[in-house]
Scaffold this motif. Structure first.
Motif, PDB file in Angstrom:
ATOM      1  N   HIS A 136       0.622  -4.331  -3.976  1.00 47.99           N
ATOM      2  CA  HIS A 136       1.377  -4.591  -2.746  1.00 47.99           C
ATOM      3  C   HIS A 136       1.325  -3.369  -1.850  1.00 47.99           C
ATOM      4  O   HIS A 136       1.718  -2.271  -2.247  1.00 47.99           O
ATOM      5  CB  HIS A 136       2.827  -4.937  -3.081  1.00 47.99           C
ATOM      6  N   ILE A 137       0.834  -3.567  -0.631  1.00 48.36           N
ATOM      7  CA  ILE A 137       0.737  -2.495   0.359  1.00 48.36           C
ATOM      8  C   ILE A 137       1.653  -2.854   1.537  1.00 48.36           C
ATOM      9  O   ILE A 137       1.326  -3.756   2.315  1.00 48.36           O
ATOM     10  CB  ILE A 137      -0.710  -2.326   0.853  1.00 48.36           C
ATOM     11  N   PRO A 138       2.793  -2.211   1.670  1.00 51.73           N
ATOM     12  CA  PRO A 138       3.625  -2.483   2.848  1.00 51.73           C
ATOM     13  C   PRO A 138       2.875  -2.126   4.119  1.00 51.73           C
ATOM     14  O   PRO A 138       2.285  -1.043   4.217  1.00 51.73           O
ATOM     15  CB  PRO A 138       4.838  -1.569   2.636  1.00 51.73           C
ATOM     16  N   ILE A 139       2.887  -3.005   5.085  1.00 53.20           N
ATOM     17  CA  ILE A 139       2.154  -2.728   6.319  1.00 53.20           C
ATOM     18  C   ILE A 139       2.743  -1.524   7.052  1.00 53.20           C
ATOM     19  O   ILE A 139       2.055  -0.839   7.810  1.00 53.20           O
ATOM     20  CB  ILE A 139       2.108  -3.983   7.221  1.00 53.20           C
ATOM     21  N   ALA A 140       4.008  -1.211   6.765  1.00 51.61           N
ATOM     22  CA  ALA A 140       4.642  -0.042   7.386  1.00 51.61           C
ATOM     23  C   ALA A 140       3.983   1.260   6.967  1.00 51.61           C
ATOM     24  O   ALA A 140       4.160   2.290   7.633  1.00 51.61           O
ATOM     25  CB  ALA A 140       6.125  -0.003   7.050  1.00 51.61           C
ATOM     26  N   THR A 141       3.237   1.249   5.860  1.00 52.09           N
ATOM     27  CA  THR A 141       2.598   2.479   5.379  1.00 52.09           C
ATOM     28  C   THR A 141       1.261   2.742   6.066  1.00 52.09           C
ATOM     29  O   THR A 141       0.685   3.818   5.881  1.00 52.09           O
ATOM     30  CB  THR A 141       2.364   2.423   3.859  1.00 52.09           C
ATOM     31  N   LEU A 142       0.748   1.786   6.842  1.00 48.72           N
ATOM     32  CA  LEU A 142      -0.543   1.972   7.498  1.00 48.72           C
ATOM     33  C   LEU A 142      -0.390   2.835   8.757  1.00 48.72           C
ATOM     34  O   LEU A 142       0.680   2.867   9.379  1.00 48.72           O
ATOM     35  CB  LEU A 142      -1.152   0.617   7.858  1.00 48.72           C
ATOM     36  N   PRO A 143      -1.443   3.527   9.158  1.00 49.60           N
ATOM     37  CA  PRO A 143      -1.353   4.410  10.330  1.00 49.60           C
ATOM     38  C   PRO A 143      -0.846   3.684  11.575  1.00 49.60           C
ATOM     39  O   PRO A 143      -1.323   2.594  11.914  1.00 49.60           O
ATOM     40  CB  PRO A 143      -2.804   4.880  10.518  1.00 49.60           C
ATOM     41  N   GLY A 144       0.140   4.290  12.228  1.00 49.76           N
ATOM     42  CA  GLY A 144       0.676   3.753  13.466  1.00 49.76           C
ATOM     43  C   GLY A 144       1.620   2.586  13.317  1.00 49.76           C
ATOM     44  O   GLY A 144       2.074   2.023  14.325  1.00 49.76           O
ATOM     45  N   MET A 145       1.968   2.193  12.064  1.00 48.90           N
ATOM     46  CA  MET A 145       2.746   0.971  11.877  1.00 48.90           C
ATOM     47  C   MET A 145       4.218   1.195  11.534  1.00 48.90           C
ATOM     48  O   MET A 145       5.019   0.288  11.698  1.00 48.90           O
ATOM     49  CB  MET A 145       2.105   0.105  10.793  1.00 48.90           C
ATOM     50  N   PHE A 146       4.592   2.365  11.050  1.00 53.84           N
ATOM     51  CA  PHE A 146       5.996   2.538  10.676  1.00 53.84           C
ATOM     52  C   PHE A 146       6.915   2.335  11.871  1.00 53.84           C
ATOM     53  O   PHE A 146       7.966   1.680  11.766  1.00 53.84           O
ATOM     54  CB  PHE A 146       6.236   3.933  10.069  1.00 53.84           C
ATOM     55  N   GLU A 147       6.526   2.858  13.026  1.00 55.06           N
ATOM     56  CA  GLU A 147       7.390   2.775  14.198  1.00 55.06           C
ATOM     57  C   GLU A 147       7.417   1.382  14.824  1.00 55.06           C
ATOM     58  O   GLU A 147       8.198   1.135  15.734  1.00 55.06           O
ATOM     59  CB  GLU A 147       6.969   3.801  15.253  1.00 55.06           C
ATOM     60  N   ARG A 148       6.591   0.455  14.337  1.00 57.21           N
ATOM     61  CA  ARG A 148       6.593  -0.905  14.881  1.00 57.21           C
ATOM     62  C   ARG A 148       6.788  -1.966  13.796  1.00 57.21           C
ATOM     63  O   ARG A 148       6.434  -3.125  13.989  1.00 57.21           O
ATOM     64  CB  ARG A 148       5.318  -1.167  15.682  1.00 57.21           C
ATOM     65  N   THR A 149       7.351  -1.570  12.646  1.00 55.91           N
ATOM     66  CA  THR A 149       7.559  -2.521  11.551  1.00 55.91           C
ATOM     67  C   THR A 149       8.994  -2.462  11.055  1.00 55.91           C
ATOM     68  O   THR A 149       9.542  -1.370  10.843  1.00 55.91           O
ATOM     69  CB  THR A 149       6.632  -2.212  10.365  1.00 55.91           C
ATOM     70  N   VAL A 150       9.609  -3.625  10.879  1.00 52.40           N
ATOM     71  CA  VAL A 150      10.846  -3.717  10.101  1.00 52.40           C
ATOM     72  C   VAL A 150      10.509  -4.484   8.826  1.00 52.40           C
ATOM     73  O   VAL A 150       9.856  -5.527   8.866  1.00 52.40           O
ATOM     74  CB  VAL A 150      12.001  -4.384  10.864  1.00 52.40           C
ATOM     75  N   THR A 151      10.912  -3.927   7.706  1.00 51.49           N
ATOM     76  CA  THR A 151      10.595  -4.494   6.402  1.00 51.49           C
ATOM     77  C   THR A 151      11.829  -5.148   5.821  1.00 51.49           C
ATOM     78  O   THR A 151      12.921  -4.548   5.810  1.00 51.49           O
ATOM     79  CB  THR A 151      10.081  -3.405   5.450  1.00 51.49           C
ATOM     80  N   VAL A 152      11.669  -6.374   5.338  1.00 47.10           N
ATOM     81  CA  VAL A 152      12.773  -7.155   4.780  1.00 47.10           C
ATOM     82  C   VAL A 152      12.532  -7.362   3.293  1.00 47.10           C
ATOM     83  O   VAL A 152      11.413  -7.686   2.879  1.00 47.10           O
ATOM     84  CB  VAL A 152      12.875  -8.530   5.474  1.00 47.10           C
ATOM     85  N   SER A 153      13.560  -7.160   2.485  1.00 47.59           N
ATOM     86  CA  SER A 153      13.452  -7.484   1.060  1.00 47.59           C
ATOM     87  C   SER A 153      14.836  -7.842   0.539  1.00 47.59           C
ATOM     88  O   SER A 153      15.804  -7.905   1.306  1.00 47.59           O
ATOM     89  CB  SER A 153      12.833  -6.327   0.266  1.00 47.59           C
ATOM     90  N   SER A 154      14.930  -8.085  -0.770  1.00 49.41           N
ATOM     91  CA  SER A 154      16.218  -8.499  -1.324  1.00 49.41           C
ATOM     92  C   SER A 154      16.245  -8.292  -2.826  1.00 49.41           C
ATOM     93  O   SER A 154      15.223  -8.032  -3.463  1.00 49.41           O
ATOM     94  CB  SER A 154      16.503  -9.972  -1.005  1.00 49.41           C
TER      95      SER A 154
END
Length: 388
Positions: free
Chosen positions: A212-230
């Motif tokens: 599993h690779i969170p898209i927030a970890t890719l270059p330029g994506m942390f500032e444009r990603t909100v990650t949801v889990s539970s």
């Protein structure tokens, strides 16, 4: 005479309610809803009991979540994904991931905006978009490999695209998006200045070599990603309805503004228990995956003698099956047949697609294997009747 608001006029009873009722009526083994029929870990339940009895956790929790759980979510993201999350400004605790997605859509999408939805989709996504007075734009995964067509995804972006809803590991296909796929999605989102709402509730349900690779970890994506889990999937505690959203504080501000008027606060004692659970050692997550690997083996053994075709999932606790060899009819008709004549409940995936793409999923149904081993062994005894 009063009538329902137009924003909800297309919302019927969820397919899960319908199938659960039918399964109960016919005493079918219920592989429909992704609801485990076994309990959460005893020590995690024990932490809930302690919190209930402590005398200080039975009133409203802080609206954004308890400090202990927000820190635990941030620590979990650092531990597994090397993400640096601010627990005070970058985490919001929600009433399950379902509320997390709703609050993200309400807080980050304006009326008239477009939101790209990858099909098949979790059934709350589109109603969330409609309630935000935005427009869903659909891009399908294609069976039997359940992959995106790059040209179709690229064509879905427009000047009005505000967000993209991503789910990986993916329900119901069992796909885990590859780094190559996620990079392509990320490049398009950066090019078009689009926010990603990434539903990652099955983050610890992986099989084989899947990663599993969170898209927030890719270059330029942390500032444009909100990650949801539970907590529901990772700790077999779907009834607790404790989820979270994390990301850059500027994006989380929008989520927080919506959340405070959706539920305001989440069950206080459960937050203390989930904070403990997120800190469990690596051995817990390893044993968790091994348990589900064994359950997957039981279900695939049952499918091998049923005439149903399937692709082994890379993640989640779902398998999509193709029933074309044993039944002629729509997925809903097959579901009724399987429940009434075979004694096994599944979910027809038509409700996970838009009308323009629903033909793609003809001949398919979804089975869940988050069930006790005895139930899965009985499934084999019943599914063999499909061959007769």
């Amino acid at each position: 005479m009063s009538i329902p608001a137009r924003r909800v006029e297309t919302f019927g009873t969820t397919i899960f309610t319908e199938i659960n009722n039918l399964a109960q009526q016919y005493n079918a083994l219920n592989l429909g809803q992704g609801k485990p029929d076994f309990d959460a870990p005893g020590d995690v339940v024990g932490e809930m009991v302690k919190a209930l009895q402590a005398g200080k956790y039975n009133q409203y929790a802080p609206g954004p979540g308890t400090p202990s759980l927000r820190k635990a979510v941030a620590d979990h993201a650092a531990r597994f994904y090397n993400l640096d999350i601010d627990p005070a400004r970058g985490v919001i605790v929600t009433a399950g991931a379902t509320e997390g997605v709703l609050s993200a859509v309400l807080g980050l999408v304006d009326p008239g905006d477009e939101v790209i939805v990858i099909e098949p989709f979790y059934d709350s996504y589109v109603p969330d978009i409609i309630m935000a007075n935005a427009r869903p734009v659909y891009v399908p995964l294609h069976p039997p490999t359940w992959t995106l067509d790059p040209d179709e995804l690229r064509a879905a972006f427009s000047p009005r695209t505000r967000a993209l809803l991503l789910n990986t590991p993916h329900n119901p296909s069992g796909r885990v998006f590859s780094r190559e796929e996620l990079t392509f999605i990320a490049e398009l989102c950066i090019e078009h200045d689009v926010t990603v709402i990434s539903d990652e509730v099955y983050e610890h349900l992986l099989f084989g070599s899947a990663q599993h690779i969170p898209i927030a970890t890719l270059p330029g994506m942390f500032e444009r990603t909100v990650t949801v889990s539970s907590s529901g999937k990772s700790f077999n505690a779907t009834g607790w309805k404790v989820g979270w959203v994390y990301g850059h504080p500027d994006l989380l501000e929008g989520v927080a503004r919506a959340h405070q008027f959706v539920t305001f606060a989440v069950h206080h004692p459960a937050q203390e228990a989930v904070a403990y659970a997120l800190g469990l050692p690596d051995s817990y997550y390893q044993e968790f995956q091994a348990m589900y690997q064994a359950k997957l083996a039981l279900l695939t053994d049952a499918l091998d003698s049923s005439g149903l075709q399937y692709r082994v999932p890379e993640g989640t606790y779902f398998v999509m099956v193709n029933y074309a060899r044993v039944f002629e009819g729509t997925p809903l008709e097959f579901t009724h047949h399987l429940i009434k004549e075979i004694g096994v409940a599944c979910i027809p995936p038509e409700s996970f697609y838009s009308q323009e793409h629903v033909a793609i999923v003809q001949g398919y149904a979804r089975l869940s294997f988050c069930k006790n081993d005895d139930t899965l062994r009985q499934v084999k005894e019943r599914l063999v009747k499909l061959q007769r």
